[in-house]
Design a protein around this motif. Structure first.
Motif, PDB file in Angstrom:
ATOM      1  N   CYS A 241       0.810  -1.217   0.000  1.00  0.00           N
ATOM      2  CA  CYS A 241       0.000   0.000   0.000  1.00  0.00           C
ATOM      3  C   CYS A 241       0.846   1.271   0.000  1.00  0.00           C
ATOM      4  CB  CYS A 241      -0.927   0.016   1.219  1.00  0.00           C
ATOM      5  SG  CYS A 241      -2.205  -1.253   1.180  1.00  0.00           S
ATOM      6  N   LEU A 242       2.108   1.164   0.376  1.00  0.00           N
ATOM      7  CA  LEU A 242       2.946   2.346   0.492  1.00  0.00           C
ATOM      8  C   LEU A 242       3.260   2.914  -0.890  1.00  0.00           C
ATOM      9  CD1 LEU A 242       5.350   1.182   3.342  1.00  0.00           C
ATOM     10  CD2 LEU A 242       3.307   2.610   3.496  1.00  0.00           C
ATOM     11  N   PRO A 243       3.446   4.232  -0.976  1.00  0.00           N
ATOM     12  CA  PRO A 243       3.626   4.874  -2.296  1.00  0.00           C
ATOM     13  C   PRO A 243       5.025   4.664  -2.870  1.00  0.00           C
ATOM     14  CG  PRO A 243       3.763   6.505  -0.555  1.00  0.00           C
ATOM     15  CD  PRO A 243       3.396   5.214   0.112  1.00  0.00           C
ATOM     16  N   ARG A 244       5.252   3.479  -3.426  1.00  0.00           N
ATOM     17  CA  ARG A 244       6.564   3.176  -3.996  1.00  0.00           C
ATOM     18  C   ARG A 244       6.604   3.397  -5.511  1.00  0.00           C
ATOM     19  NH1 ARG A 244       9.536   1.266  -0.001  1.00  0.00           N
ATOM     20  NH2 ARG A 244       8.536   0.199   1.739  1.00  0.00           N
ATOM     21  N   THR A 245       5.462   3.615  -6.124  1.00  0.00           N
ATOM     22  CA  THR A 245       5.399   3.931  -7.548  1.00  0.00           C
ATOM     23  C   THR A 245       4.639   5.244  -7.716  1.00  0.00           C
ATOM     24  OG1 THR A 245       3.312   2.772  -7.925  1.00  0.00           O
ATOM     25  CG2 THR A 245       5.345   1.474  -8.092  1.00  0.00           C
ATOM     26  N   ALA A 249       1.571   6.664  -5.471  1.00  0.00           N
ATOM     27  CA  ALA A 249       1.787   7.968  -4.835  1.00  0.00           C
ATOM     28  C   ALA A 249       0.640   8.916  -5.150  1.00  0.00           C
ATOM     29  CB  ALA A 249       3.112   8.558  -5.297  1.00  0.00           C
ATOM     30  N   ARG A 250       0.192   8.924  -6.397  1.00  0.00           N
ATOM     31  CA  ARG A 250      -0.938   9.792  -6.750  1.00  0.00           C
ATOM     32  C   ARG A 250      -2.205   9.379  -6.024  1.00  0.00           C
ATOM     33  NH1 ARG A 250       1.762   9.733 -11.818  1.00  0.00           N
ATOM     34  NH2 ARG A 250       0.620   7.895 -12.504  1.00  0.00           N
ATOM     35  N   ARG A 251      -2.375   8.074  -5.796  1.00  0.00           N
ATOM     36  CA  ARG A 251      -3.547   7.627  -5.025  1.00  0.00           C
ATOM     37  C   ARG A 251      -3.475   8.171  -3.600  1.00  0.00           C
ATOM     38  NH1 ARG A 251      -3.075   2.479  -7.801  1.00  0.00           N
ATOM     39  NH2 ARG A 251      -1.852   1.673  -6.052  1.00  0.00           N
ATOM     40  N   TRP A 252      -2.299   8.083  -2.975  1.00  0.00           N
ATOM     41  CA  TRP A 252      -2.138   8.616  -1.618  1.00  0.00           C
ATOM     42  C   TRP A 252      -2.403  10.119  -1.584  1.00  0.00           C
ATOM     43  CZ3 TRP A 252      -1.508   6.625   3.171  1.00  0.00           C
ATOM     44  CH2 TRP A 252      -1.272   5.256   3.268  1.00  0.00           C
ATOM     45  N   ILE A 253      -1.892  10.825  -2.569  1.00  0.00           N
ATOM     46  CA  ILE A 253      -2.096  12.275  -2.627  1.00  0.00           C
ATOM     47  C   ILE A 253      -3.583  12.594  -2.761  1.00  0.00           C
ATOM     48  CG2 ILE A 253      -1.722  14.303  -4.078  1.00  0.00           C
ATOM     49  CD1 ILE A 253       1.086  13.176  -4.648  1.00  0.00           C
ATOM     50  N   PHE A 254      -4.274  11.850  -3.617  1.00  0.00           N
ATOM     51  CA  PHE A 254      -5.709  12.102  -3.793  1.00  0.00           C
ATOM     52  C   PHE A 254      -6.486  11.806  -2.508  1.00  0.00           C
ATOM     53  CE2 PHE A 254      -9.870  10.146  -4.589  1.00  0.00           C
ATOM     54  CZ  PHE A 254     -10.551  11.267  -5.034  1.00  0.00           C
ATOM     55  N   VAL A 255      -6.189  10.687  -1.858  1.00  0.00           N
ATOM     56  CA  VAL A 255      -6.903  10.332  -0.625  1.00  0.00           C
ATOM     57  C   VAL A 255      -6.675  11.396   0.446  1.00  0.00           C
ATOM     58  CG1 VAL A 255      -7.000   8.677   1.279  1.00  0.00           C
ATOM     59  CG2 VAL A 255      -6.952   7.856  -1.089  1.00  0.00           C
ATOM     60  N   ALA A 386       9.658   8.138  -5.025  1.00  0.00           N
ATOM     61  CA  ALA A 386       8.216   8.331  -4.851  1.00  0.00           C
ATOM     62  C   ALA A 386       7.797   8.478  -3.392  1.00  0.00           C
ATOM     63  CB  ALA A 386       7.455   7.187  -5.515  1.00  0.00           C
ATOM     64  N   PRO A 387       8.337   7.671  -2.433  1.00  0.00           N
ATOM     65  CA  PRO A 387       7.866   7.816  -1.039  1.00  0.00           C
ATOM     66  C   PRO A 387       8.097   9.213  -0.470  1.00  0.00           C
ATOM     67  CG  PRO A 387       9.056   5.756  -1.325  1.00  0.00           C
ATOM     68  CD  PRO A 387       9.263   6.527  -2.572  1.00  0.00           C
ATOM     69  N   ALA A 388       9.313   9.741  -0.630  1.00  0.00           N
ATOM     70  CA  ALA A 388       9.616  11.071  -0.087  1.00  0.00           C
ATOM     71  C   ALA A 388       8.821  12.151  -0.819  1.00  0.00           C
ATOM     72  CB  ALA A 388      11.112  11.346  -0.183  1.00  0.00           C
TER      73      ALA A 388
END
Length: 722
Positions: A241-245, A249-255, A386-388
């Motif tokens: 689930c972590l933003p490694r791609t 990452a865009r999914r995390w940003i949107f959420v 991507a994570p940072a």
């Protein structure tokens, strides 16, 4: 076994420290340290009648809120009171208990035995007769000078045990700190040493500032709880689930954006935002640019004091027109929806100012917040993984004033300005890496957009100026036809960019010509900036909207730009110089603090610098531990969000002169610095909550339109970002 013993020692020492802090409380009334302790009381003032020279006059019924004495203990309330008349009666109420005192003229000390403490905060009511004196228009009761709580007797095992589950929860915080460090992979000796260090620091602070020791303990407990929750969430989340791609990452940003906007969105046109919004309303609804009736609309809050008539006979509007242009598609959608709704009998007024107009139109600012995050993510990805980059983009929303101007006060132009500047910086980085005619054209369009939204944002033109200077030097070093070919390409690129920037900026030139009679003007007037106004340290550290007290993530991000030197000295030099020039500009205007708005609002234009600095810092911290960047992001974001709660609930005064006089220590450790009990009230003030709970049929239709447009807008932005 040793760790368990140390945990037990930490709990016991924390409980004893907390008991002692409750047992001896001292409040210097009238000093800045009494912030948040009183309600329904007159302002602080100086008095020669008291030893410390500070007092507060009570009203007919003044309320005070102190920390509770230890549970089950008997305590005395000791008060230094100045009575302006002989035999004045003062009644002190605490719950159902009452005590009545006959006061003597002048300053005297009085003691009252408090009822046995039950564990809740001690809420006192001072009731007395009031009088007027001389030319003072106020009704004055008595003047309070000092309030103390002194517990009779020492702690018992049961009272110490009771401290474990009572705010500020210091004993449990010390134990939780050890657990969190162990969860983060810290060595046992480091966990023990850190916990011991925190305990010693609290002990020193208790001696240095006994007034704020319980607030300091609460701050420690809240910070540890945030870190613990962050560590637990990190351990429980599947690694997939972590933003490694980039996609995840865009999914995390949107959420993160969706959750923040759902909680915080409060569409209202207020203050300077009225100046931006009325361009749109006046043109569409009235068909003119006469703003007198627009400024007078009752639903527009805190209208700016403008009032001057321009040489061409128009009501003055010194604000930029770009936001109105970007809002216009949503405004027209709202207008069409309202006209259709009126034909079906819905009680909507087609006046351009009702809630449906404002809620739908200002959604553009919320979407601009998402655009800023996505663009800044792409900037950061040029330098870090991507994570940072994802964590930096999320912190940009939750830890800086971007959230406030995208959601809480979206009628201001700062969310649009942040997105436009971020786009400009991204295009400059691409151009600087590979100059081309297309790159110059794109940068020219972005430059015009920046100036159209917030013309002070033109400071970013320094970046392409640096690139043009470098390319010029490089071309002049060439020989023969290569030199002239590169000079022609550079000239065509820069001139084309300037022409496109002027074309995009032309609506503002037209608006100025109509309003002021000239396409070029300085709406704020002359003398707007001067070195004699320089407040560099205040911009960074002052309780009056300084970066560290209000939005520490912004200061951390600006400092993190120093790490860019490891990736590219040229880009570091250009970006740092540009950032420092803009900071100095803001520190050199009379209104450097932004008046009564939230935080350093003009510095929202530095969003790409802040995001990049955070990303570089997070990437560096990850080498020392995966939880370090998450912990820093969580702490800075939580603090900023609590400051937002304080600001919106008026636990922080909005008046600049009041904030300027607020002691720095009180800003961080005042009685209301961590308004945990106010979070629910703040959330319930949001648009989504109110529409779901209190809406009529028209309100539900309006909410559905907002949600559909938000979904479509965010989908379009995410698709473009991909």
């Amino acid at each position: 076994m040793g760790t368990l013993l140390f945990c037990a020692l930490a709990l016991a020492s924390g409980a004893f420290w907390q008991w002692q802090a409750r047992a001896a409380q001292h409040l210097d009334v009238g000093s800045g340290n009494d912030e948040g302790y009183f309600a329904v009381v007159h302002d602080r003032e100086q008095s020669s009648a008291t030893p410390d020279g500070t007092i507060r006059w009570t009203q007919a019924q003044t309320e005070a809120r102190l920390w509770s004495p230890p549970i089950g203990s008997t305590a005395q309330l000791i008060i230094d009171i100045f009575s302006p008349q002989e035999q004045q009666t003062l009644e002190i109420r605490s719950g159902l208990a009452r005590a009545t005192m006959q006061l003597h003229y002048g300053l005297h000390r009085y003691a009252v035995v408090l009822p046995v403490a039950s564990g809740a905060d001690l809420e006192l009511v001072f009731a007395t007769t009031t009088s007027k004196f001389g030319d003072d228009p106020r009704q004055l009761g008595v003047a309070l000078d000092r309030i103390s709580i002194v517990t009779l007797g020492g702690p018992t095992p049961w009272s110490l045990l009771g401290e474990l589950a009572r705010p500020p929860l210091l004993p449990l915080a010390l134990g939780l700190l050890m657990f969190t460090l162990a969860l983060g992979g810290a060595a046992r000796w480091l966990s023990l040493a850190t916990t011991l260090g925190v305990a010693l620091l609290l002990a020193v602070c208790a001696i240095w500032q006994p007034m704020v020791q319980l607030q300091l303990a609460l701050a420690c407990a809240v910070a540890v709880a945030i870190l613990a929750l962050t560590a637990i969430a990190f351990r429980l989340l599947p690694r997939t689930c972590l933003p490694r791609t980039d996609q995840s990452a865009r999914r995390w940003i949107f959420v993160a954006w969706a959750v923040a906007i759902a909680a915080a969105y409060t569409p209202v046109v207020s203050s300077d935002g009225i100046g931006y919004y009325v361009y749109l309303r006046s043109l569409v609804i009235d068909g003119d640019l006469q703003f007198a009736n627009d400024y007078a609309i009752p639903s527009f809050l805190r209208a700016p004091v403008i009032g001057s008539i321009t040489p061409t006979g128009y009501e003055e509007n010194p604000f930029a027109v770009g936001s109105a242009i970007l809002w216009s598609p949503l405004f027209l959608i709202a207008h069409g929806l309202i006209l259709v709704g009126r034909s079906f009998g819905l009680p909507w007024a087609a006046d351009g100012a009702g809630t449906p107009y404002v809620a739908i139109t200002l959604l553009g600012s919320a979407l601009a917040g998402l655009a800023t995050m996505l663009i800044c993510y792409r900037i950061c990805r040029r330098f870090v993984g991507a994570p940072a980059a994802a964590l930096a983009a999320i912190t940009l929303l939750t830890g800086t004033n971007l959230l406030y101007y995208a959601a809480r006060d979206p009628s201001f132009s700062h969310a649009f300005a942040a997105a436009a500047v971020a786009l400009f910086v991204l295009l400059w980085l691409r151009l600087d890496a590979a100059p081309s005619g297309r790159g110059w054209a794109a940068l020219g369009i972005a430059a015009g957009l920046v100036a159209l939204i917030y013309w002070v944002g033109a400071f970013v033109l320094l970046l392409p100026a640096c690139t043009a200077a470098r390319e010029l030097v490089f071309a002049l070093r060439q020989q023969g036809t290569a030199r002239w070919r590169q000079l022609r390409a550079l000239g065509a690129g820069t001139l084309g960019a300037a022409a496109l920037a002027l074309l995009v900026f032309s609506p503002q030139l037209l608006a100025w010509f109509i309003l002021f009679g000239s396409p070029l003007t300085v709406p704020q007037g002359s003398g707007f900036i001067s070195p004699r106004f320089f407040h560099g340290l205040d911009v960074l550290f002052s309780p009056l909207h300084g970066l560290l007290p209000w939005t520490p993530a912004m200061l951390v991000g600006m400092a993190g730009i120093a790490l860019l030197a490891r990736h590219g000295r040229w880009q570091f030099a250009c970006l740092t110089t540009c950032m420092l020039i803009y900071l100095c500009y803001n520190a050199s205007i009379p209104d450097w603090h932004g008046s009564g708005a939230f935080g350093m609002r003009r510095l929202s234009l530095l969003a790409p610098w802040i995001a990049l600095g955070l990303a570089l810092l997070y990437d560096w911290l990850r080498r020392w531990g995966a939880l370090l960047p998450l912990g820093l992001a969580a702490l800075t974001s939580a603090w900023m969000l609590l400051v937002v709660v304080r600001y919106d609930l008026y636990l922080l005064d909005h008046a600049p002169y009041s904030l300027m006089e607020l002691p720095t220590l009180v800003f961080y450790l005042g009685r209301t610095s961590l308004p945990l009990e106010g979070i629910v009230a703040w959330l319930s003030s949001g648009y989504l909550w109110n529409r779901l709970v209190y809406s009529s049929t028209a309100g539900i239709i309006e909410l559905a339109a907002v949600l559909v447009l938000a979904a479509l807008g965010s989908w379009a932005l995410l698709r473009q970002a991909g």
